[in-house]
Design an enzyme around this catalytic site. Sequence first.
Site, PDB file in Angstrom:
ATOM      1  N   HIS A  87      10.534   7.175   1.523  1.00 10.14           N
ATOM      2  CA  HIS A  87      11.443   6.509   2.451  1.00 10.14           C
ATOM      3  C   HIS A  87      12.682   7.395   2.583  1.00 10.14           C
ATOM      4  CE1 HIS A  87       9.636   2.337   2.169  1.00 10.14           C
ATOM      5  NE2 HIS A  87       9.151   2.860   1.056  1.00 10.14           N
ATOM      6  N   ASN A 141       8.716   4.378  -3.770  1.00 12.61           N
ATOM      7  CA  ASN A 141       8.323   3.187  -4.522  1.00 12.61           C
ATOM      8  C   ASN A 141       6.973   3.465  -5.169  1.00 12.61           C
ATOM      9  OD1 ASN A 141      10.583   1.706  -3.782  1.00 12.61           O
ATOM     10  ND2 ASN A 141       9.626   0.949  -1.911  1.00 12.61           N
ATOM     11  N   HIS A 177       4.338   7.714   0.083  1.00  6.08           N
ATOM     12  CA  HIS A 177       5.289   7.937   1.182  1.00  6.08           C
ATOM     13  C   HIS A 177       6.701   7.980   0.625  1.00  6.08           C
ATOM     14  CE1 HIS A 177       4.365   3.676   0.673  1.00  6.08           C
ATOM     15  NE2 HIS A 177       5.629   3.426   0.954  1.00  6.08           N
ATOM     16  N   ILE A 189       8.613   0.361  10.393  1.00  3.59           N
ATOM     17  CA  ILE A 189       8.540  -0.748  11.335  1.00  3.59           C
ATOM     18  C   ILE A 189       9.550  -1.852  10.991  1.00  3.59           C
ATOM     19  CG2 ILE A 189       6.816  -2.209  10.172  1.00  3.59           C
ATOM     20  CD1 ILE A 189       5.293  -2.294  12.859  1.00  3.59           C
TER      21      ILE A 189
HETATM   22  P1  5GP Z   1       6.396   0.458   0.359  1.00  8.30           P
HETATM   23  O1  5GP Z   1       6.829  -0.974   0.206  1.00  8.30           O
HETATM   24  O2  5GP Z   1       4.912   0.628   0.105  1.00  8.30           O
HETATM   25  O3  5GP Z   1       7.223   1.437  -0.394  1.00  8.30           O
HETATM   26  O4  5GP Z   1       6.665   0.811   1.882  1.00  8.30           O
HETATM   27  C1  5GP Z   1       5.795   0.541   2.915  1.00  8.30           C
HETATM   28  C2  5GP Z   1       6.606   0.579   4.176  1.00  8.30           C
HETATM   29  O5  5GP Z   1       5.721   0.626   5.276  1.00  8.30           O
HETATM   30  C3  5GP Z   1       7.471  -0.670   4.359  1.00  8.30           C
HETATM   31  O6  5GP Z   1       8.844  -0.274   4.403  1.00  8.30           O
HETATM   32  C4  5GP Z   1       6.996  -1.260   5.683  1.00  8.30           C
HETATM   33  O7  5GP Z   1       8.039  -1.766   6.476  1.00  8.30           O
HETATM   34  C5  5GP Z   1       6.298  -0.080   6.347  1.00  8.30           C
HETATM   35  N1  5GP Z   1       5.226  -0.470   7.248  1.00  8.30           N
HETATM   36  C6  5GP Z   1       4.280  -1.421   7.025  1.00  8.30           C
HETATM   37  N2  5GP Z   1       3.428  -1.475   8.066  1.00  8.30           N
HETATM   38  C7  5GP Z   1       3.861  -0.541   8.971  1.00  8.30           C
HETATM   39  C8  5GP Z   1       3.371  -0.124  10.251  1.00  8.30           C
HETATM   40  O8  5GP Z   1       2.369  -0.605  10.784  1.00  8.30           O
HETATM   41  N3  5GP Z   1       4.064   0.878  10.871  1.00  8.30           N
HETATM   42  C9  5GP Z   1       5.179   1.453  10.313  1.00  8.30           C
HETATM   43  N4  5GP Z   1       5.775   2.411  11.021  1.00  8.30           N
HETATM   44  N5  5GP Z   1       5.650   1.090   9.103  1.00  8.30           N
HETATM   45  C10 5GP Z   1       5.000   0.110   8.441  1.00  8.30           C
END
Ligand code: 5GP
Length: 121
Positions: A103, A88, A101, A33
């Site tokens: 990226h 991450n 997840h 997002i």
């Molecule tokens: P992290 O920081 O945990 O490695 O990555 C989480 C990712 O989830 C972030 O890059 C953030 O932008 C994404 N994200 C957070 N909320 C949402 C959402 O509601 N929908 C989508 N598609 N991505 C999200």
Amino acid sequence: MSDAETLFEKIIARELPADIVHETDTTLAFRDINPQASTHVLVVPKTRYRDVAELAAADPQLLADVVATAARVAELEGLDDGYRVVFNTGADAGQTVFHVHAHVLGGEQLGFFGRYTGASG
Ligand code: 5GP
């Protein structure tokens, strides 16, 4: 997993909308997002593990499925010049969603990365 449900379970269950780019029996890929590159797709296993270390220990085949889906996404998105796959893991790495997840980042020349600059989440 005993922690509360994360938003990725809701996306997998189609209870929250997401821009889905690919799906397999065991994984789902959807656009981030808040993209950090021209192409920024998240790949999640449909079964929840907290992070990549927990996933690797519990289900190596499922980790292989996640990586294979990341490679397939790169193919579908035309990332022929290369791409980056990032897991991450934990607070210092900026993990905010505790459903593992990958990226998948690409579509442009990516800079190196390391120390937090406060520029983005
Ligand atoms: P992290 O920081 O945990 O490695 O990555 C989480 C990712 O989830 C972030 O890059 C953030 O932008 C994404 N994200 C957070 N909320 C949402 C959402 O509601 N929908 C989508 N598609 N991505 C999200």
